[in-house]
Design a protein around this motif. Structure first.
Motif, PDB file in Angstrom:
ATOM      1  N   UNK A 135      -4.197 -13.259  -2.302  1.00 39.26           N
ATOM      2  CA  UNK A 135      -3.093 -14.225  -2.330  1.00 39.26           C
ATOM      3  C   UNK A 135      -3.627 -15.641  -2.572  1.00 39.26           C
ATOM      4  N   UNK A 136      -4.680 -15.994  -1.844  1.00 34.64           N
ATOM      5  CA  UNK A 136      -5.291 -17.317  -1.961  1.00 34.64           C
ATOM      6  C   UNK A 136      -5.786 -17.581  -3.387  1.00 34.64           C
ATOM      7  N   UNK A 137      -6.223 -16.533  -4.077  1.00 31.61           N
ATOM      8  CA  UNK A 137      -6.791 -16.674  -5.417  1.00 31.61           C
ATOM      9  C   UNK A 137      -5.829 -16.275  -6.530  1.00 31.61           C
ATOM     10  N   UNK A 138      -4.557 -16.089  -6.185  1.00 29.51           N
ATOM     11  CA  UNK A 138      -3.542 -15.787  -7.182  1.00 29.51           C
ATOM     12  C   UNK A 138      -3.702 -14.437  -7.869  1.00 29.51           C
ATOM     13  N   UNK A 139      -4.283 -13.468  -7.159  1.00 27.65           N
ATOM     14  CA  UNK A 139      -4.533 -12.154  -7.745  1.00 27.65           C
ATOM     15  C   UNK A 139      -3.727 -11.033  -7.088  1.00 27.65           C
ATOM     16  N   UNK A 140      -2.776 -11.391  -6.257  1.00 26.48           N
ATOM     17  CA  UNK A 140      -2.010 -10.375  -5.519  1.00 26.48           C
ATOM     18  C   UNK A 140      -1.335  -9.379  -6.442  1.00 26.48           C
ATOM     19  N   UNK A 141      -0.697  -9.864  -7.506  1.00 24.12           N
ATOM     20  CA  UNK A 141       0.045  -8.971  -8.407  1.00 24.12           C
ATOM     21  C   UNK A 141      -0.865  -7.926  -9.046  1.00 24.12           C
ATOM     22  N   UNK A 142      -2.083  -8.302  -9.339  1.00 24.47           N
ATOM     23  CA  UNK A 142      -3.017  -7.397 -10.000  1.00 24.47           C
ATOM     24  C   UNK A 142      -3.379  -6.192  -9.121  1.00 24.47           C
ATOM     25  N   UNK A 143      -3.274  -6.356  -7.809  1.00 25.98           N
ATOM     26  CA  UNK A 143      -3.675  -5.301  -6.874  1.00 25.98           C
ATOM     27  C   UNK A 143      -2.499  -4.719  -6.086  1.00 25.98           C
ATOM     28  N   UNK A 144      -1.275  -5.078  -6.452  1.00 21.57           N
ATOM     29  CA  UNK A 144      -0.121  -4.624  -5.679  1.00 21.57           C
ATOM     30  C   UNK A 144      -0.002  -3.100  -5.654  1.00 21.57           C
ATOM     31  N   UNK A 145      -0.217  -2.468  -6.778  1.00 23.79           N
ATOM     32  CA  UNK A 145      -0.087  -1.003  -6.836  1.00 23.79           C
ATOM     33  C   UNK A 145      -1.117  -0.323  -5.929  1.00 23.79           C
ATOM     34  N   UNK A 146      -2.317  -0.815  -5.945  1.00 28.57           N
ATOM     35  CA  UNK A 146      -3.355  -0.221  -5.095  1.00 28.57           C
ATOM     36  C   UNK A 146      -3.034  -0.442  -3.625  1.00 28.57           C
ATOM     37  N   UNK A 147      -2.566  -1.630  -3.281  1.00 30.01           N
ATOM     38  CA  UNK A 147      -2.186  -1.908  -1.897  1.00 30.01           C
ATOM     39  C   UNK A 147      -1.021  -1.014  -1.478  1.00 30.01           C
ATOM     40  N   UNK A 148      -0.061  -0.836  -2.372  1.00 29.72           N
ATOM     41  CA  UNK A 148       1.087   0.030  -2.096  1.00 29.72           C
ATOM     42  C   UNK A 148       0.627   1.468  -1.830  1.00 29.72           C
ATOM     43  N   UNK A 149      -0.276   1.962  -2.669  1.00 27.30           N
ATOM     44  CA  UNK A 149      -0.781   3.332  -2.510  1.00 27.30           C
ATOM     45  C   UNK A 149      -1.487   3.522  -1.172  1.00 27.30           C
ATOM     46  N   UNK A 150      -2.222   2.512  -0.738  1.00 30.75           N
ATOM     47  CA  UNK A 150      -2.905   2.592   0.557  1.00 30.75           C
ATOM     48  C   UNK A 150      -1.889   2.774   1.675  1.00 30.75           C
ATOM     49  N   UNK A 151      -0.848   1.962   1.661  1.00 32.58           N
ATOM     50  CA  UNK A 151       0.181   2.050   2.701  1.00 32.58           C
ATOM     51  C   UNK A 151       0.920   3.375   2.589  1.00 32.58           C
ATOM     52  N   UNK A 152       1.254   3.753   1.390  1.00 37.23           N
ATOM     53  CA  UNK A 152       2.034   4.973   1.167  1.00 37.23           C
ATOM     54  C   UNK A 152       1.306   6.229   1.644  1.00 37.23           C
ATOM     55  N   UNK A 153      -0.017   6.221   1.579  1.00 37.78           N
ATOM     56  CA  UNK A 153      -0.812   7.390   1.980  1.00 37.78           C
ATOM     57  C   UNK A 153      -1.301   7.332   3.420  1.00 37.78           C
ATOM     58  N   UNK A 154      -1.039   6.254   4.108  1.00 36.59           N
ATOM     59  CA  UNK A 154      -1.599   6.048   5.449  1.00 36.59           C
ATOM     60  C   UNK A 154      -1.039   7.031   6.464  1.00 36.59           C
ATOM     61  N   UNK A 155      -1.884   7.413   7.394  1.00 37.77           N
ATOM     62  CA  UNK A 155      -1.471   8.267   8.507  1.00 37.77           C
ATOM     63  C   UNK A 155      -0.667   7.436   9.503  1.00 37.77           C
ATOM     64  N   UNK A 156       0.167   8.108  10.258  1.00 36.03           N
ATOM     65  CA  UNK A 156       1.003   7.403  11.238  1.00 36.03           C
ATOM     66  C   UNK A 156       0.315   7.280  12.599  1.00 36.03           C
ATOM     67  N   UNK A 157      -0.863   7.874  12.755  1.00 35.45           N
ATOM     68  CA  UNK A 157      -1.586   7.840  14.032  1.00 35.45           C
ATOM     69  C   UNK A 157      -1.915   6.409  14.441  1.00 35.45           C
ATOM     70  N   UNK A 158      -1.849   6.169  15.732  1.00 40.23           N
ATOM     71  CA  UNK A 158      -2.202   4.881  16.332  1.00 40.23           C
ATOM     72  C   UNK A 158      -1.428   3.714  15.706  1.00 40.23           C
ATOM     73  N   UNK A 159      -0.273   3.968  15.116  1.00 34.35           N
ATOM     74  CA  UNK A 159       0.519   2.916  14.494  1.00 34.35           C
ATOM     75  C   UNK A 159      -0.103   2.369  13.222  1.00 34.35           C
ATOM     76  N   UNK A 160      -1.019   3.137  12.641  1.00 39.37           N
ATOM     77  CA  UNK A 160      -1.766   2.696  11.458  1.00 39.37           C
ATOM     78  C   UNK A 160      -0.829   2.394  10.287  1.00 39.37           C
TER      79      UNK A 160
END
Length: 177
Positions: A135-160
């Protein structure tokens, strides 16, 4: 015996000829792999270095066909990220290594059902750090899909899942499945 200081080193180096300095740096590169890696990074040869550090993280958390269970040492993976950041200043490459850290540990947690808090909080903290860096370096959009995939695949254990989703939403807005 004189105490070693940076000013004293600079003074001694200033006495050397260009050829002597070249010979000394060449010798250091041959003797110390870290010095060689540093100079490779400084002169744009980053692909091998990137692969090396990603491999370190993956070998800790991704089960190999011949190795059996991964060792899963958080300290080794965190040190790999830290060491890479010392060598490389390219934000996109740093983000790649940081995201690899989050992905590997999150996938490991999902597959093996780890019951230790650090295995959830460390990748969550790294996720937040990389998102803020982008975000600080103006590159958020370039990595949004990868960040989304991380969240989408995350386990629900420990509130992760909730924790990663909250961090994602701080940067990108609502997380929609």
């Amino acid at each position: 015996m004189k105490k070693f200081t940076l000013p004293a080193l600079k003074k001694e180096l200033a006495k050397k000829t260009k050829e002597e300095l070249i010979k000394e740096i060449s010798s250091l590169c041959q003797e110390f792999p870290q010095v060689k890696e540093y100079y490779k990074a400084q002169y744009g040869d980053t692909s091998d270095i990137l692969k090396r550090y990603i491999d370190i993280i993956e070998k800790e958390f991704v089960e190999g066909k011949r190795r059996g269970m991964p060792k899963a040492r958080l300290s080794v993976a965190k040190n790999a990220v830290k060491d890479f950041r010392k060598l490389i200043t390219d934000i996109e490459l740093v983000a790649d290594v940081m995201f690899t850290f989050v992905e590997c540990i999150s996938n490991f947690n999902d597959e093996f059902g780890v019951d230790e808090e650090d295995y959830y909080t460390d990748p969550e903290d790294m996720f937040e750090e990389v998102l803020q860096l982008l975000k600080k370096n103006g590159l958020s959009d370039k990595f949004q899909e990868r960040a989304y995939d991380i969240v989408n695949r995350a386990t629900d254990s420990w509130g992760h899942l909730d924790s990663l989703q909250e961090r994602y939403e701080d940067v990108y807005g609502d997380f929609i499945r």
